[in-house]
Design a protein around this motif. Structure first.
Motif, short mmCIF file in Angstrom:
data_model
loop_
_atom_site.label_atom_id
_atom_site.label_comp_id
_atom_site.label_asym_id
_atom_site.label_seq_id
_atom_site.Cartn_x
_atom_site.Cartn_y
_atom_site.Cartn_z
N PHE A 94 0.84 -1.20 0.00
CA PHE A 94 0.00 0.00 0.00
C PHE A 94 0.87 1.25 0.00
O PHE A 94 0.64 2.20 -0.77
CB PHE A 94 -0.93 0.02 1.22
CG PHE A 94 -1.72 1.29 1.33
CD1 PHE A 94 -2.87 1.47 0.60
CD2 PHE A 94 -1.28 2.33 2.15
CE1 PHE A 94 -3.59 2.66 0.68
CE2 PHE A 94 -1.99 3.52 2.23
CZ PHE A 94 -3.15 3.69 1.50
N GLU A 95 1.88 1.27 0.85
CA GLU A 95 2.75 2.44 0.95
C GLU A 95 3.52 2.67 -0.34
O GLU A 95 3.67 3.82 -0.79
CB GLU A 95 3.72 2.26 2.12
CG GLU A 95 3.04 2.20 3.47
CD GLU A 95 4.04 2.00 4.59
OE1 GLU A 95 4.34 2.99 5.29
OE2 GLU A 95 4.51 0.87 4.76
N ILE A 96 4.01 1.60 -0.94
CA ILE A 96 4.74 1.75 -2.20
C ILE A 96 3.83 2.30 -3.28
O ILE A 96 4.24 3.17 -4.08
CB ILE A 96 5.36 0.40 -2.62
CG1 ILE A 96 6.46 0.00 -1.62
CG2 ILE A 96 5.94 0.47 -4.04
CD1 ILE A 96 6.96 -1.42 -1.77
N GLY A 97 2.58 1.84 -3.31
CA GLY A 97 1.64 2.40 -4.27
C GLY A 97 1.40 3.88 -4.06
O GLY A 97 1.30 4.65 -5.03
N GLU A 98 1.31 4.31 -2.81
CA GLU A 98 1.13 5.73 -2.53
C GLU A 98 2.36 6.54 -2.93
O GLU A 98 2.25 7.66 -3.45
CB GLU A 98 0.82 5.93 -1.04
CG GLU A 98 -0.56 5.46 -0.65
CD GLU A 98 -1.65 6.19 -1.43
OE1 GLU A 98 -1.79 7.41 -1.24
OE2 GLU A 98 -2.35 5.54 -2.23
N LEU A 99 3.55 5.99 -2.70
CA LEU A 99 4.76 6.69 -3.11
C LEU A 99 4.87 6.78 -4.63
O LEU A 99 5.35 7.78 -5.17
CB LEU A 99 5.99 6.02 -2.50
CG LEU A 99 6.14 6.23 -0.98
CD1 LEU A 99 7.21 5.31 -0.41
CD2 LEU A 99 6.47 7.69 -0.66
#
Length: 487
Positions: free
Chosen positions: A221-226
């Motif tokens: 999820f965090e990588i997608g947001e970044l």
């Protein structure tokens, strides 16, 4: 800004806002209580990150068994007089809940058979029967609709309670407690008598360190947001290139404002104050005054990042020729920095020491400085070991990014700067050369030139991925890109 009038202010901030109390007739009070639709929504789905926040809370629970854990979101902060800064919750609170409410607090209460029960203490809907929704400074008529406790429970996937009851409960706590300090003075005051002050400070520092360390490796999820943050940031850089004038000065403030508009359209805000540094201002690492002009013939160093609506930020820098083409000396410095960045990025891979990318980039810049004759005939090895190149490289070559632009800032050295890179870590690689205008140790043609190139690099199983690769980096690519955007 509309002045508020109130018959029953409930705190000092309300008193400051209103200046004086004005009476409310019984008829007006009755009129305001009636005729409001029920807007509570019971068909809400959990936030996309809810499964991840639950996993993170479980990891936190496992690390501190049997202890009461308190993570505040923080309170609004006064900018001047009765005007607040835009509220931005603590990253640790958002990381563990997905919620962005002001004054909220996450509490993990230990249970007898092990583990914790998690509660988000938040402000509920305003009470319309007692007039709170329009008389209170926090009332929804003034600040906008809030979710009900039930709505928040469905969105966040954890139990929610009224935050106004929390201080009294914390004051009665009788076991070990850890709190994230620096965000909510009221919560800290409520806990002041619970434990030995010196011991509590030591324990809370350990708590803060672990919270920071938790965020070193990003989940999907965090990588997608970044990724989204980097894409939006690239759009902001394109906006700036389109508005740069080629035949007259462009205000640095106009550059800053242009990027800010993109940040608000595609994200939540800026991830940090934009550096829009033109000409000699580019030699100041954190030039955020942005009160100068970008003139044709200058370089514009733009260091900017969009923060997503879930509060993950990109951190990208490009150094652009305002006129669209580099001069010979500008290109020479730029290519040296690019070579250093390429060396640094190549060193980012799983199993590598965190400091490897910094050393690779700095060594490459030392090589160029020696080749240009700026280090008094010393060898690259000698110059590097003595740190002589640092007169012009100045800073480190990167840092972790995530919810904070300098993410995981209080993680222990052993797992961060002295640690080893792992898949899922995301860091910047941002070497630079900065020749001050008054630096008599370099030939005049170098003076006033500052160049930095920065990208956001994801450590993968196979090596790395440049999340901000949509923005060109070689001088030829930069010139062609700028020409195409300008038509």
């Amino acid at each position: 800004m509309t002045e508020r009038t109130s018959g029953a202010p409930d705190d000092e901030r309300t008193k400051r806002k209103n200046g004086l109390y004005r009476g409310v007739s019984e008829e007006l009070a009755a009129h305001m209580r009636q005729g409001w639709a029920d807007t509570e929504r019971l068909d809400l789905e959990p936030l996309p990150q809810a499964a991840h926040t639950a996993r993170r809370r479980a990891a936190l629970s496992a690390r501190f068994p049997g202890e009461l854990l308190v993570v505040p979101a923080g309170n609004p902060k006064v900018r001047v007089n009765d005007v607040d800064y835009p509220f931005r919750p603590s990253s640790d609170y958002v990381y563990l809940t997905g919620d962005q409410s002001e004054d909220a607090v996450l509490v993990l209460e230990p249970v007898a058979d092990g583990g914790h029960q998690a509660f988000a203490y938040v402000r509920p809907r305003s009470d319309r029967d007692n007039g709170e929704f329009w008389l209170d400074y926090h009332g929804e008529l003034w600040t906008g609709r809030r979710n009900s406790l039930t709505e928040n429970e469905r969105l966040l996937g954890l139990s929610c309670r009224d935050v106004r009851t929390l201080a009294e409960q914390l004051g009665a706590a009788d076991g070990p407690v850890r709190v994230l300090r620096g965000y909510d003075a009221g919560i800290e005051a409520a806990l002041r008598g619970v434990a030995d002050v010196e011991l509590a400070a030591e324990r809370d520092a350990e708590f803060r360190t672990f919270l920071s360390e938790m965020r070193l490796v990003k989940d999907e999820f965090e990588i997608g947001e970044l990724r989204h943050a980097c894409t939006a940031t690239a759009h902001g850089f394109e906006d700036v290139v389109r508005m740069l004038a080629t035949d007259s000065p462009t205000l640095e403030r106009a550059v800053e404002g242009t990027f800010f508009l993109r940040a608000r359209i595609e994200g939540n805000d800026l991830g940090y104050l934009t550096i829009a540094a033109a000409g000699p201002h580019a030699t100041t690492l954190h030039w955020v005054r942005n009160d100068g002009e970008a003139r044709p013939g200058d370089l514009l160093l733009l260091d900017a990042g969009v923060e997503t609506r879930t509060l993950y930020t990109a951190d990208v820098t490009r150094t652009l020729p305002v006129s669209g083409r580099f001069s010979a000396i500008q290109r020479r410095v730029y290519e040296a920095v690019l070579a250093a960045q390429e060396a640094g990025i190549a060193a980012v891979k799983p199993g590598a020491a965190y400091r490897d990318f910094h050393h690779a980039a700095q060594w490459t810049m030392a090589e160029h400085l020696v080749a240009w004759g700026l280090l008094g005939g010393r060898s690259v090895q000698e110059a590097f070991e003595l740190g002589l190149h640092r007169r012009w490289t100045l800073a480190g070559t990167g840092h972790m990014i995530g919810m904070d632009v300098h993410d995981c800032a209080v993680a222990p050295n052993a797992s961060y700067v002295d640690g080893t890179l792992e898949p899922g870590m995301v860091l910047t690689v941002e070497p630079g050369l900065y020749f001050q205008s008054d630096d008599l140790s370099v030939p005049e043609e170098y003076r006033g030139i500052g160049v930095r190139i920065e990208d956001d690099i994801l450590v993968t199983e196979a090596g790395n991925e440049n999340l901000s690769a949509a923005l060109p980096r070689t001088p030829d690519e930069v010139e062609a890109w700028m020409a195409a955007l300008r038509g």
